[in-house]
Scaffold this motif. Structure first.
Motif, mmCIF file in Angstrom:
data_model
loop_
_atom_site.group_PDB
_atom_site.id
_atom_site.type_symbol
_atom_site.label_atom_id
_atom_site.label_comp_id
_atom_site.label_asym_id
_atom_site.label_seq_id
_atom_site.Cartn_x
_atom_site.Cartn_y
_atom_site.Cartn_z
ATOM 1 N N VAL A 191 0.827 -0.884 0.120
ATOM 2 C CA VAL A 191 -0.064 0.404 -0.613
ATOM 3 C C VAL A 191 0.743 1.149 -0.177
ATOM 4 O O VAL A 191 2.122 1.778 1.442
ATOM 5 N N HIS A 192 0.529 2.248 -0.341
ATOM 6 C CA HIS A 192 1.399 3.021 -1.067
ATOM 7 C C HIS A 192 1.369 4.575 -0.732
ATOM 8 O O HIS A 192 -0.394 4.911 -0.199
ATOM 9 N N GLY A 193 2.154 5.331 0.546
ATOM 10 C CA GLY A 193 2.089 6.929 0.631
ATOM 11 C C GLY A 193 0.578 6.348 1.465
ATOM 12 O O GLY A 193 -0.020 7.153 2.323
ATOM 13 N N ALA A 194 0.632 5.833 2.532
ATOM 14 C CA ALA A 194 0.040 5.692 3.310
ATOM 15 C C ALA A 194 -0.054 5.818 4.742
ATOM 16 O O ALA A 194 1.136 5.745 5.967
ATOM 17 N N PRO A 195 -0.595 7.223 5.589
ATOM 18 C CA PRO A 195 -0.610 7.490 6.445
ATOM 19 C C PRO A 195 -1.197 7.053 7.705
ATOM 20 O O PRO A 195 -0.292 6.734 9.106
ATOM 21 N N ALA A 196 -2.236 7.327 7.168
ATOM 22 C CA ALA A 196 -1.904 5.783 8.910
ATOM 23 C C ALA A 196 -2.539 4.505 8.751
ATOM 24 O O ALA A 196 -4.054 4.096 8.488
ATOM 25 N N PRO A 197 -2.023 3.351 9.125
ATOM 26 C CA PRO A 197 -1.625 1.733 8.517
ATOM 27 C C PRO A 197 -3.308 1.467 9.081
ATOM 28 O O PRO A 197 -3.239 0.258 8.899
ATOM 29 N N GLY A 198 -3.550 2.385 10.456
ATOM 30 C CA GLY A 198 -4.378 1.684 10.996
ATOM 31 C C GLY A 198 -5.595 1.274 10.603
ATOM 32 O O GLY A 198 -6.474 0.944 10.750
ATOM 33 N N GLU A 199 -6.006 2.305 9.398
ATOM 34 C CA GLU A 199 -7.253 1.997 8.322
ATOM 35 C C GLU A 199 -7.522 1.462 7.765
ATOM 36 O O GLU A 199 -7.908 0.765 7.772
ATOM 37 N N ILE A 200 -6.115 1.423 6.898
ATOM 38 C CA ILE A 200 -5.898 -0.293 6.051
ATOM 39 C C ILE A 200 -6.008 -0.778 6.889
ATOM 40 O O ILE A 200 -7.054 -1.785 6.237
ATOM 41 N N THR A 201 -6.058 -1.554 8.335
ATOM 42 C CA THR A 201 -6.591 -2.816 9.024
ATOM 43 C C THR A 201 -7.951 -2.749 9.645
ATOM 44 O O THR A 201 -8.351 -3.536 9.209
ATOM 45 N N ARG A 202 -8.875 -1.313 9.860
ATOM 46 C CA ARG A 202 -9.740 -1.209 10.037
ATOM 47 C C ARG A 202 -11.119 -0.683 8.464
ATOM 48 O O ARG A 202 -11.792 -2.376 8.092
ATOM 49 N N VAL A 203 -10.108 -1.043 7.204
ATOM 50 C CA VAL A 203 -11.163 -1.423 6.089
ATOM 51 C C VAL A 203 -11.118 -2.561 5.832
ATOM 52 O O VAL A 203 -11.940 -3.372 5.472
ATOM 53 N N LEU A 204 -9.841 -3.224 5.774
ATOM 54 C CA LEU A 204 -9.710 -4.684 5.392
ATOM 55 C C LEU A 204 -11.378 -5.507 6.067
ATOM 56 O O LEU A 204 -11.571 -7.116 5.700
ATOM 57 N N ALA A 205 -10.998 -5.430 7.504
ATOM 58 C CA ALA A 205 -11.837 -6.349 8.615
ATOM 59 C C ALA A 205 -12.924 -5.351 8.157
ATOM 60 O O ALA A 205 -14.142 -7.140 8.191
ATOM 61 N N GLY A 206 -13.246 -4.684 7.810
ATOM 62 C CA GLY A 206 -14.762 -4.345 7.565
ATOM 63 C C GLY A 206 -15.706 -4.910 6.384
ATOM 64 O O GLY A 206 -16.416 -5.479 6.193
ATOM 65 N N HIS A 207 -14.284 -5.875 5.595
ATOM 66 C CA HIS A 207 -15.049 -6.214 4.384
ATOM 67 C C HIS A 207 -14.551 -8.009 4.427
ATOM 68 O O HIS A 207 -14.816 -8.915 3.694
ATOM 69 N N GLY A 208 -13.975 -8.246 6.079
ATOM 70 C CA GLY A 208 -14.150 -9.786 5.952
ATOM 71 C C GLY A 208 -12.821 -10.042 6.192
ATOM 72 O O GLY A 208 -12.005 -11.456 6.109
ATOM 73 N N HIS A 209 -11.759 -9.434 5.796
ATOM 74 C CA HIS A 209 -10.257 -9.893 5.527
ATOM 75 C C HIS A 209 -9.224 -9.173 6.495
ATOM 76 O O HIS A 209 -9.450 -8.317 7.349
ATOM 77 N N TYR A 210 -9.044 -10.196 7.440
ATOM 78 C CA TYR A 210 -8.870 -10.291 8.810
ATOM 79 C C TYR A 210 -6.642 -10.112 8.147
ATOM 80 O O TYR A 210 -6.294 -11.203 7.779
#
Ligand SMILES: Nc1ncnc2c1ncn2[C@@H]1O[C@H](COP(=O)(O)OP(=O)(O)OP(=O)(O)O)[C@@H](O)[C@H]1O
Length: 305
Positions: A263-282
């Motif tokens: 994931v390029h230029g990601a300022p807040a990695p926590g957001e990545i986790t949240r979005v993925l988990a929201g779609h069932g990807h842990y």
């Protein structure tokens, strides 16, 4: 009190044919007291010129220079006794022993004789101090040069590319010596080098130079971190589906070599986790990608590989 302060320092050389060459172009550098400070830059970036300015060997065209809180060159005679320097390969008498060479220098400088043995001890040359200088390895010659710079028990020790030309064992010995000196609680070491790995292993803080200017400065770790790419590597059980979700959420993604997602230029990695988990990807793993040192250096100095 900083050991060294340079602000807006410029030095222009006039070349044959009248062309001007700006060796220093408004250089700012602060070296706080204590520890080892690196002056890092590619060849020709102005490291030696700035050291020569500090030692009063070159007069700057503009700017302010302070050494141990005294203006230079005006007050240089008052501070130079507290500054030791190894700028070029020092000249010693080849046929004299290492010890005799140091004794001669000590006599000239009015340094008490017992200090010679202390300095030989500091650079780990006591056992070989009775051998002729001409029989020394390059690394031993360099360490004798550092011993000579230490005779006056300087508060500031300036070393210009001390590892140049040394073999790996010589490099290791000189690096260990510099670290030891920088942690004695009273000496500040300013070390110039074009080798990023050397600065990383030896220095607490760094000023990075390119084309006669400061391009980065601060604690070594934070300066290198700042050159980070901002990329994050993410592992999920289904990378293709995970990448589609992130892409859909507006992230810039590409496949990582090991089947993970970059994931390029990601300022807040926590957001990545949240979005993925929201779609069932842990998320199984999430790692900030730190650049290798060479890329960081090239990115900071803007030099081409
Ligand atoms: N006495 C001089 N006359 C003319 N130009 C000079 C002189 N000294 C240095 N320069 C030029 O100034 C620039 C900076 O040189 P300097 O030696 O300070 O860089 P450096 O970072 O120490 O590089 P290196 O690692 O190659 O020694 C270079 O372009 C160099 O050619």
């Amino acid at each position: 009190m900083p050991a060294v302060q340079m602000s807006g320092v410029a030095k222009t050389y006039r070349r044959r044919g009248g062309q001007e060459l700006r060796a220093l172009d408004g250089l700012d550098m602060t070296v706080e007291s204590g520890g080892v400070h690196g002056l890092l830059g590619p060849n020709g970036s102005g490291k030696t010129t700035s050291i020569r300015v500090l030692l009063g060997l070159v007069r700057p065209s503009a700017g302010d220079v302070r050494l141990l809180d005294r203006p230079v060159p005006t007050d240089l005679p008052r501070v130079i006794g507290e500054v030791g320097a190894l700028v070029e390969t020092p000249l010693f008498f080849p046929g004299f022993t290492g010890r005799r060479n140091l004794e001669l220098l000590a006599e000239t400088a009015g340094v008490p004789a017992p200090r010679v043995e202390e300095c030989l001890e500091l650079v780990d040359l006591r056992e070989r101090a009775g051998d002729r200088f001409k029989g020394y390895s390059l690394g031993m010659k360099q360490r004798l040069g550092i011993a000579a710079a230490l005779l006056k028990a300087p508060r500031l020790l300036i070393l210009d590319e001390p590892s140049n030309g040394l073999d790996p064992a010589g490099i290791r010995d000189v690096r260990e010596l510099i670290r030891r000196l920088g942690s004695d609680g009273r000496t500040t070491v300013l070390l110039s080098s074009h080798l990023l790995a050397e600065i990383q292993q030896v220095c607490d803080s760094v000023t990075i130079l390119a084309r006669g200017r400061q391009v980065a400065a601060g604690p070594v770790s934070s300066v290198l971190d700042r050159a980070g790419t901002g990329d994050v590597r993410v592992a999920v059980p289904d990378p293709a589906a995970g990448a589609a979700v992130l892409h859909g959420a507006g992230f810039s993604v590409s496949p990582a070599p090991d089947g993970q997602i970059l994931v390029h230029g990601a300022p807040a990695p926590g957001e990545i986790t949240r979005v993925l988990a929201g779609h069932g990807h842990y998320v199984e793993e999430l790692v900030r990608v730190t650049p290798d040192l060479e890329s960081a250096f090239l990115a900071i100095t803007g030099e081409q590989a």
